[in-house]
Design an enzyme around this catalytic site. Structure first.
Site, PDB file in Angstrom:
ATOM      1  N   ASN A   1     -22.918  95.047  16.297  1.00 29.81           N
ATOM      2  CA  ASN A   1     -23.418  96.440  16.721  1.00 29.81           C
ATOM      3  C   ASN A   1     -22.187  97.214  16.664  1.00 29.81           C
ATOM      4  O   ASN A   1     -22.528  98.233  16.817  1.00 29.81           O
ATOM      5  CB  ASN A   1     -23.875  96.148  18.150  1.00 29.81           C
ATOM      6  CG  ASN A   1     -24.119  97.329  18.645  1.00 29.81           C
ATOM      7  OD1 ASN A   1     -25.146  98.072  18.192  1.00 29.81           O
ATOM      8  ND2 ASN A   1     -23.578  97.719  19.677  1.00 29.81           N
ATOM      9  N   HIS A   2     -21.246  96.582  17.053  1.00 33.37           N
ATOM     10  CA  HIS A   2     -19.922  97.416  17.178  1.00 33.37           C
ATOM     11  C   HIS A   2     -18.663  96.882  16.828  1.00 33.37           C
ATOM     12  O   HIS A   2     -18.756  95.734  16.711  1.00 33.37           O
ATOM     13  CB  HIS A   2     -19.736  97.849  18.732  1.00 33.37           C
ATOM     14  CG  HIS A   2     -19.821  96.788  19.830  1.00 33.37           C
ATOM     15  ND1 HIS A   2     -21.020  96.327  20.129  1.00 33.37           N
ATOM     16  CD2 HIS A   2     -19.048  95.621  20.101  1.00 33.37           C
ATOM     17  CE1 HIS A   2     -20.927  95.063  20.900  1.00 33.37           C
ATOM     18  NE2 HIS A   2     -19.662  94.807  20.682  1.00 33.37           N
TER      19      HIS A   2
ATOM     20  N   ASP B   1     -25.463  89.016  18.297  1.00 32.97           N
ATOM     21  CA  ASP B   1     -25.004  89.812  19.555  1.00 32.97           C
ATOM     22  C   ASP B   1     -26.021  91.120  19.628  1.00 32.97           C
ATOM     23  O   ASP B   1     -26.148  91.804  18.497  1.00 32.97           O
ATOM     24  CB  ASP B   1     -23.693  90.080  19.714  1.00 32.97           C
ATOM     25  CG  ASP B   1     -23.262  90.425  21.120  1.00 32.97           C
ATOM     26  OD1 ASP B   1     -23.464  89.991  21.904  1.00 32.97           O
ATOM     27  OD2 ASP B   1     -22.630  91.859  21.095  1.00 32.97           O
TER      28      ASP B   1
ATOM     29  N   GLU C   1     -29.922  87.428  20.385  1.00 38.77           N
ATOM     30  CA  GLU C   1     -30.008  88.054  21.761  1.00 38.77           C
ATOM     31  C   GLU C   1     -30.777  89.535  21.424  1.00 38.77           C
ATOM     32  O   GLU C   1     -30.314  90.331  21.161  1.00 38.77           O
ATOM     33  CB  GLU C   1     -28.501  88.231  22.346  1.00 38.77           C
ATOM     34  CG  GLU C   1     -28.415  88.838  23.737  1.00 38.77           C
ATOM     35  CD  GLU C   1     -27.287  89.716  24.134  1.00 38.77           C
ATOM     36  OE1 GLU C   1     -27.088  89.550  25.244  1.00 38.77           O
ATOM     37  OE2 GLU C   1     -26.704  90.273  23.123  1.00 38.77           O
TER      38      GLU C   1
ATOM     39  N   ASP D   1     -22.996  85.343  30.480  1.00 39.86           N
ATOM     40  CA  ASP D   1     -22.913  86.454  30.941  1.00 39.86           C
ATOM     41  C   ASP D   1     -23.822  86.297  32.821  1.00 39.86           C
ATOM     42  O   ASP D   1     -23.924  85.058  32.995  1.00 39.86           O
ATOM     43  CB  ASP D   1     -23.797  87.556  30.332  1.00 39.86           C
ATOM     44  CG  ASP D   1     -23.343  87.898  28.988  1.00 39.86           C
ATOM     45  OD1 ASP D   1     -21.989  88.180  29.107  1.00 39.86           O
ATOM     46  OD2 ASP D   1     -23.877  88.163  27.982  1.00 39.86           O
TER      47      ASP D   1
ATOM     48  N   ASP E   1     -20.010 102.033  18.411  1.00 40.01           N
ATOM     49  CA  ASP E   1     -21.031 101.345  17.292  1.00 40.01           C
ATOM     50  C   ASP E   1     -21.041 101.684  16.136  1.00 40.01           C
ATOM     51  O   ASP E   1     -20.781 102.798  15.655  1.00 40.01           O
ATOM     52  CB  ASP E   1     -22.487 102.100  17.997  1.00 40.01           C
ATOM     53  CG  ASP E   1     -23.084 101.083  19.058  1.00 40.01           C
ATOM     54  OD1 ASP E   1     -22.330 100.769  19.942  1.00 40.01           O
ATOM     55  OD2 ASP E   1     -24.301 100.871  19.029  1.00 40.01           O
TER      56      ASP E   1
HETATM   57  C1  NOJ Z   1     -23.705  90.584  24.758  1.00 38.55           C
HETATM   58  C2  NOJ Z   1     -22.626  89.569  25.197  1.00 38.55           C
HETATM   59  O1  NOJ Z   1     -23.308  88.508  25.636  1.00 38.55           O
HETATM   60  C3  NOJ Z   1     -21.901  90.153  26.201  1.00 38.55           C
HETATM   61  O2  NOJ Z   1     -20.985  89.166  26.748  1.00 38.55           O
HETATM   62  C4  NOJ Z   1     -20.975  91.298  25.761  1.00 38.55           C
HETATM   63  O3  NOJ Z   1     -20.157  91.888  26.686  1.00 38.55           O
HETATM   64  C5  NOJ Z   1     -21.916  92.464  24.976  1.00 38.55           C
HETATM   65  N1  NOJ Z   1     -23.075  91.767  24.550  1.00 38.55           N
HETATM   66  C6  NOJ Z   1     -21.289  93.369  24.147  1.00 38.55           C
HETATM   67  O4  NOJ Z   1     -20.767  92.781  22.972  1.00 38.55           O
END
Ligand code: NOJ
Length: 548
Positions: free
Chosen positions: A102-103, A200, A242, A312, A170
C-alpha cells in the site's frame, strides 16, 4: 499437502527479529529461525507467515519497506532466505511473507526520487495534491500517533497521501507502472519459493485516492489482476489478506459476481475476532452464534483465517460502545492496556488471567471454527506482554526458549537485544519457556501439539461447513458442527464457569459411534447421544460420524 492446501493449513506467524538470534548480535535472524524449524514441525504447524522481512528503517517494525527485492541485512541474506525455504519445505512447511505494497518507507528511493523533481520517473508513483486536501485530518489508522493523512512535503512543494504514518507514503495504484511493479515483486518472491503472501492493508491498496474525498472508490479489478498473475506464476500460491471492513463489503475481496473466488483466497476474520472477545468476556455464546449466522456465503474456494491474537492490537472497533466497554473491562481495564481508543495491546494468556482452562477453551474454540487457524508465536506457551514498551511492541517481545540468559533467544548483552525479554513473575522466561514445557506432557505447549494433531484428523474443520447447532443448552455453552464429505465433527465449548449439560438427542439419528477426540478432561463416552455434560471452561470435540 495438495489441492487447496490452505484449507488444511495451520499458520504460525512470527517476526524474525524476535524469534531466534544465531549470531549473538541481539536481533533474531533467518539462521536462528532455521535452527528452530524442528520445534515448529513438532508443534504441527505447516505454514509460516513471516512479518516483513525486507530492508526497512524500522519505524513501523518493518511495515515501512525501503527495498522490496531484498531481506533486511539484520536478518541475513537472500541466500539464507532461500535456505530457509528449502529447510522448511523439507519439513512440509510452506512459507508466506508479508506483502506491504500500500505504501513504501519515505526512505525508499522511489519516494526520494519522486519528491525531488517533477521530472522524476517515480513522481506519479505516489499520491499528490497541489492544494491542501479538505479531508487531510480524516481516516487516520493510528489516532493519537498520527495527526493527518496528507502531509506537506517541502521538497516537492506538494501534499502527499499516507493512510498510515507520515513516513509511509501511499503508492498510486492508478499508475500502471505501479501495478506492474507490484506484480514483479510477487513474481520475484514466488520464483524464490514462497507459497504466497499475507497482503497488508488491502482495502487501502485498491483505494483510488482523490484529494478531498474521504470515501474514494476502490479498484477491485486490481485484485483480480494480481490473483491471475500470482496463480500463473505459481499454481498453488495463496493470497491471505488483511481487510478489516464492514461485513457486507467483504465478499467483493474474495471474488466478483462469478461465484468462485478469483481474487483473494483467504481473509482474516476480524469480525469473528471481535465477537470471540465479546463472547469470552460476557461468557455468552450469542456473539459467536450471530457471527456464524451473519457470515456472508463465500465464493467457491474462499476461506476465512481465524485468529485470537496477531501482532497488532485487538481491534474492537466493530463492536458497539457498550460491547467494547464490556470487553475492555474484562480484558484491558487499565488505560495502559488499551490502544488507539479501540483496542487492547495484550497477549491472550494475561487477558484471561493466565487461567489454563480458559486458555485451552479459547484456543480449542478458535481452532474448531470454520477456516484456517492462525497462531501468533509464543501463544502456544502462554507468553505475556510488556506494557512498559511503546504501543504494539508490548506483544512483540523475544520468544522464550529456555531459562538461560535472554530466554535463550540471544547470547548478546541484554541491553543489545532488539527488545527486552519478559523476566520475573508468572510470565517471565525463568519459569515460562519452551524447554520446560516440552518436557512436561501437561504443559500448554504439549496441549497445543495434541490439539493440532487432532485437527489433522478432522479435515471437516478447515474444508467443511460450520454451523451453530440449536439444541437445549445454557447460554454459556456453544454447540457447533463441521460437515464435509469425510464426515461430521461436533463441538461443545463452555464459555462459562459453571458445569452444564446439553441435550444432543435431536442429533442421535445422525451419530455413528460418536467419541471424544479432544476434551479438557476424561468424560464418559457420549454413548447414545442424549444429554452430555461439560465442565466450566470445558470443551469436547466429538467425532460424530465418519464417512467411509
Ligand atoms: C497493518 C499491519 O498489521 C500493521 O502492523 C501495520 O502497522 C500497518 N498495516 C501499516 O503497514
Amino acid at each position: 499437502m495438495s489441492d487447496r492446501w490452505y484449507s488444511k493449513a495451520v499458520v504460525y506467524c512470527l517476526d524474525i527479529d524476535t524469534f531466534a538470534d544465531s549470531d549473538g548480535d541481539g536481533c533474531g535472524d533467518i539462521r536462528g529461525l532455521i535452527g528452530r524449524l524442528d520445534y515448529l514441525s513438532r508443534l504441527g504447524i505447516n505454514c509460516l507467515w513471516l512479518n516483513p522481512i525486507h530492508p526497512s528503517p524500522g519505524k513501523d517494525d518493518g511495515y515501512d519497506v525501503s527495498d522490496f527485492y531484498n531481506v533486511d541485512p539484520r536478518f541475513g541474506t537472500l541466500g539464507d532466505f532461500a535456505e530457509l525455504l528449502h529447510q522448511a519445505a523439507n519439513r512440509g512447511i510452506k512459507v508466506i511473507i508479508d506483502l506491504v505494497v500500500n505504501h513504501t518507507s519515505d526512505q525508499h528511493h522511489w519516494f526520494q526520487s519522486a519528491r525531488s523533481s517533477p521530472d522524476s520517473p517515480f513522481r506519479d508513483w505516489f499520491v499528490w495534491s497541489e492544494t491542501e486536501p479538505a479531508d487531510r485530518k480524516q481516516g487516520m489508522v493510528f489516532p493519537g500517533e498520527q495527526a493527518e493523512t496528507w502531509t506537506y512535503d517541502r521538497t516537492a512543494k506538494l501534499w502527499y497521501y499516507h493512510r498510515f504514518y507520515k513516513f509511509q507514503p501511499d503508492l498510486n495504484i492508478n499508475n500502471p507502472e505501479v501495478r506492474a511493479e507490484i506484480k514483479k515483486i510477487c513474481a520475484f518472491w514466488l520464483q524464490l519459493g514462497v507459497s504466497g503472501f499475507r497482503m497488508d492493508a488491502v482495502p487501502f491498496i485498491i483505494e483510488q485516492t482523490e484529494p478531498g474525498n474521504p470515501a474514494s472508490p476502490m479498484d477491485f479489478g486490481f485484485l483480480s489482476e494480481l490473483r491471475q498473475h500470482v496463480q500463473w506464476r505459481k499454481g498453488d500460491a495463496v493470497l491471505l489478506a488483511e481487510a478489516n471492513v464492514e461485513p457486507e463489503k467483504l465478499v467483493a475481496f474474495f471474488g466478483d459476481e462469478g461465484g468462485s473466488s478469483n481474487r483473494i483466497h483467504m481473509l482474516f476474520d476480524f469480525m469473528m475476532n471481535g465477537r470471540l472477545m465479546l463472547a469470552l468476556a460476557r461468557q455468552d455464546t450469542e456473539p459467536i452464534i450471530d457471527a456464524l449466522r451473519d457470515t456472508p456465503q463465500l465464493p467457491e474456494g474462499g476461506q476465512w483465517a481465524t485468529f485470537l491474537r496477531n501482532h497488532d492490537e485487538i481491534d474492537l472497533s466493530r463492536l458497539t460502545a457498550e460491547q467494547r466497554k464490556d470487553v475492555l473491562e474484562q480484558f484491558g481495564p487499565d488505560e495502559n492496556m488499551q490502544l488507539y481508543g479501540r483496542g487492547i495491546r495484550r497477549r491472550l494468556a494475561p487477558m484471561l488471567g493466565n487461567d489454563r482452562r480458559r486458555l485451552e477453551l479459547a484456543y480449542a474454540l478458535q481452532f474448531s471454527l470454520r477456516g484456517t487457524p492462525v497462531l501468533r508465536y509464543g501463544e502456544e506457551l502462554g507468553m505475556g506482554e510488556d506494557l512498559s514498551l511503546d504501543g504494539r511492541y508490548a506483544i512483540r517481545t523475544p520468544m522464550q526458549w529456555n531459562n538461560r540468559p535472554n530466554a535463550g533467544f540471544s547470547s548478546a548483552e541484554p541491553k543489545q537485544l532488539v527488545r527486552p525479554v519478559i523476566s520475573g513473575g508468572e510470565f517471565g522466561y525463568e519459569t515460562l519457556n519452551a524447554t520446560l514445557q516440552r518436557h512436561d506432557p501437561k504443559s500448554l505447549l504439549s496441549w497445543f501439539e495434541r490439539m493440532i494433531r487432532t485437527l489433522r484428523e478432522a479435515p471437516e474443520i478447515g474444508g467443511g461447513s460450520c454451523t451453530h447447532v440449536d439444541v437445549p443448552a445454557p447460554r454459556g455453552i456453544l454447540v457447533h458442527r463441521a460437515d464435509a464429505d469425510t464426515g461430521t465433527m461436533l463441538f461443545v465449548h463452555n464459555l462459562g464457569t459453571e458445569e452444564g449439560e446439553v441435550d444432543l438427542s435431536s442429533l442421535a439419528a445422525e451419530a455413528d459411534f460418536p467419541n471424544d477426540v479432544l476434551a479438557d478432561q476424561e468424560y464418559p463416552e457420549p454413548g447414545e447421544f442424549d444429554k452430555i455434560r461439560v465442565a466450566g471452561y470445558g470443551y469436547r470435540w466429538i467425532r460424530m460420524r465418519r464417512t467411509a
